[in-house]
Design a protein around this motif. Structure first.
Motif, short mmCIF file in Angstrom:
data_model
loop_
_atom_site.label_atom_id
_atom_site.label_comp_id
_atom_site.label_asym_id
_atom_site.label_seq_id
_atom_site.Cartn_x
_atom_site.Cartn_y
_atom_site.Cartn_z
N LEU A 171 0.82 -1.21 0.00
CA LEU A 171 0.00 0.00 0.00
C LEU A 171 0.86 1.27 0.00
N ALA A 172 2.16 1.11 0.21
CA ALA A 172 3.04 2.28 0.35
C ALA A 172 3.09 3.08 -0.95
N HIS A 173 3.12 4.39 -0.81
CA HIS A 173 3.35 5.26 -1.95
C HIS A 173 4.77 4.99 -2.49
N PRO A 174 4.95 5.03 -3.81
CA PRO A 174 6.29 4.73 -4.36
C PRO A 174 7.40 5.64 -3.83
N ASP A 175 7.04 6.83 -3.38
CA ASP A 175 8.07 7.73 -2.83
C ASP A 175 8.37 7.43 -1.37
N ARG A 176 7.76 6.40 -0.78
CA ARG A 176 7.99 6.02 0.61
C ARG A 176 7.83 7.22 1.54
N LEU A 177 6.59 7.64 1.70
CA LEU A 177 6.29 8.83 2.49
C LEU A 177 6.44 8.55 3.97
N PHE A 178 7.14 9.44 4.65
CA PHE A 178 7.29 9.34 6.11
C PHE A 178 7.04 10.70 6.74
N ASN A 197 17.30 4.43 3.10
CA ASN A 197 16.14 3.68 2.61
C ASN A 197 15.23 4.52 1.71
N ARG A 198 15.74 5.67 1.31
CA ARG A 198 15.11 6.52 0.29
C ARG A 198 13.69 6.93 0.59
N TYR A 199 13.51 7.42 1.79
CA TYR A 199 12.20 7.93 2.17
C TYR A 199 12.03 9.38 1.73
N THR A 200 10.77 9.77 1.55
CA THR A 200 10.40 11.15 1.34
C THR A 200 9.77 11.64 2.64
N VAL A 201 10.38 12.66 3.25
CA VAL A 201 9.96 13.11 4.57
C VAL A 201 9.07 14.35 4.42
N VAL A 202 7.86 14.22 4.95
CA VAL A 202 6.83 15.24 4.74
C VAL A 202 6.44 15.83 6.10
N THR A 203 6.50 17.16 6.22
CA THR A 203 6.03 17.80 7.45
C THR A 203 4.65 18.41 7.20
N PHE A 219 2.16 17.45 -2.18
CA PHE A 219 2.54 18.27 -1.03
C PHE A 219 3.25 19.54 -1.48
N PRO A 220 3.06 20.63 -0.73
CA PRO A 220 3.85 21.83 -1.05
C PRO A 220 5.33 21.53 -0.86
N PRO A 221 6.18 21.96 -1.79
CA PRO A 221 7.61 21.68 -1.67
C PRO A 221 8.20 22.15 -0.35
N SER A 222 7.66 23.22 0.21
CA SER A 222 8.21 23.75 1.47
C SER A 222 8.01 22.78 2.63
N CYS A 223 7.15 21.78 2.47
CA CYS A 223 6.90 20.81 3.54
C CYS A 223 7.65 19.50 3.32
N ILE A 224 8.49 19.45 2.31
CA ILE A 224 9.25 18.21 2.05
C ILE A 224 10.69 18.42 2.51
N LEU A 225 11.13 17.61 3.46
CA LEU A 225 12.49 17.75 4.00
C LEU A 225 13.48 16.87 3.26
N GLY A 263 15.10 10.09 -0.14
CA GLY A 263 16.37 9.95 0.56
C GLY A 263 17.31 11.13 0.47
N LEU A 264 17.02 12.07 -0.42
CA LEU A 264 17.93 13.21 -0.59
C LEU A 264 17.37 14.43 0.13
N PRO A 265 18.18 15.03 1.03
CA PRO A 265 17.71 16.24 1.70
C PRO A 265 17.44 17.35 0.68
N THR A 266 16.33 18.06 0.88
CA THR A 266 15.98 19.15 -0.03
C THR A 266 16.41 20.49 0.55
N ARG A 267 16.96 20.46 1.75
CA ARG A 267 17.34 21.69 2.44
C ARG A 267 18.31 21.33 3.56
N ASP A 268 18.81 22.37 4.23
CA ASP A 268 19.59 22.16 5.43
C ASP A 268 18.65 21.63 6.52
N LEU A 269 18.95 20.45 7.04
CA LEU A 269 18.04 19.81 7.98
C LEU A 269 18.30 20.19 9.44
#
Ligand SMILES: [Zn+2]
Length: 232
Positions: free
Chosen positions: A92-99, A123-129, A192-198, A202-208
């Motif tokens: 059921l997981a989204h292909p982008d592995r949303l966390f 593990n190539r997750y997409t991190v969503v705030t 998701f709005p790009p500003s909410c994706i960290l 698996g690749l950081p989109t900003r300084d974490l």
């Protein structure tokens, strides 16, 4: 044109997620359900399957929704909280592995540990705030509606967090909210709005740094102490 993305956290919950799914179906709204792994027993999994079949995205919201990973996030706990949930979500997981980390609706370094970031990267997750947590879980519960609308005014693209167990008891207010979005020309979208994706796959989109606790003496961000100078 303003946009809004719906997300529903902390489910699935039998008795709550069904009427919510009915509502979203009637309104032709597609959202993301960030599910808690320990809720994915037979009944919970059936609800997640139904959500997935309705076109909603299924994301990972930790196994126990316990202490945020930035406060207790050694490698073993991180792998269990995230990995075991992903195993239960399975196909059921989204292909982008949303966390989505849990953290009482607050953004900050309590959300992730360095070990969590390393795990999510490996593990190539997409991190969503989020950027709109109107507090449907707080009393008075009904106050979320005005808070949500006020927050929408201040930004172009809102990612709202609501919670199955609470919002399912307020579907009349959710209907008012959707009508208010229509009246204000706010478009509901699923991405998701790009500003909410960290992190993206698996690749950081900003300084974490603002989202990661650096505990002294632990973690990959630690600088090793220099060896003692042997020669005085
Ligand atoms: Zn949560």
């Amino acid at each position: 044109m303003k946009k809004l993305t719906f997300s529903f956290d902390n489910g699935p919950q039998p008795g709550a997620t069904e009427p919510l799914l009915d509502f979203l179906h009637e309104r032709a709204i597609r959202a993301t359900f960030f599910v808690v792994g320990q809720q994915l027993d037979d009944a919970g999994l059936a609800l997640a399957r139904r959500a997935h079949a309705q076109g909603h995205w299924i994301g990972n919201h930790t196994l126990t929704h316990g202490l945020p990973l930035g406060l207790e996030g050694d490698a073993e706990r991180v792998a269990h909280e995230i990995g075991e949930t992903e195993r239960r979500i399975g196909p059921l997981a989204h292909p982008d592995r949303l966390f989505r980390p849990n953290g009482s609706g607050e953004l900050g370094p309590h959300l992730l540990s360095p070990e969590a970031v390393a795990y999510l990267a490996a593990n190539r997750y997409t991190v969503v705030t989020w950027n709109n947590v109107p507090g449907d879980f707080r009393t008075p519960h009904e106050a979320w509606l005005e808070t949500a609308l006020a927050t929408i005014e201040g930004q172009d693209w809102s990612l709202i967090v609501l919670h199955d167990p609470f919002i399912a008891k307020m579907l009349d207010l959710l209907a008012h909210f959707c009508d208010a979005l229509d009246a204000r020309g706010v478009t509901v979208v699923q991405p998701f709005p790009p500003s909410c994706i960290l992190m993206e796959r698996g690749l950081p989109t900003r300084d974490l740094a603002d989202f990661v606790t650096v505990a002294p003496g632990t973690g990959p961000l630690q600088t090793p102490s220099p060896p003692p100078n042997q020669h005085g």
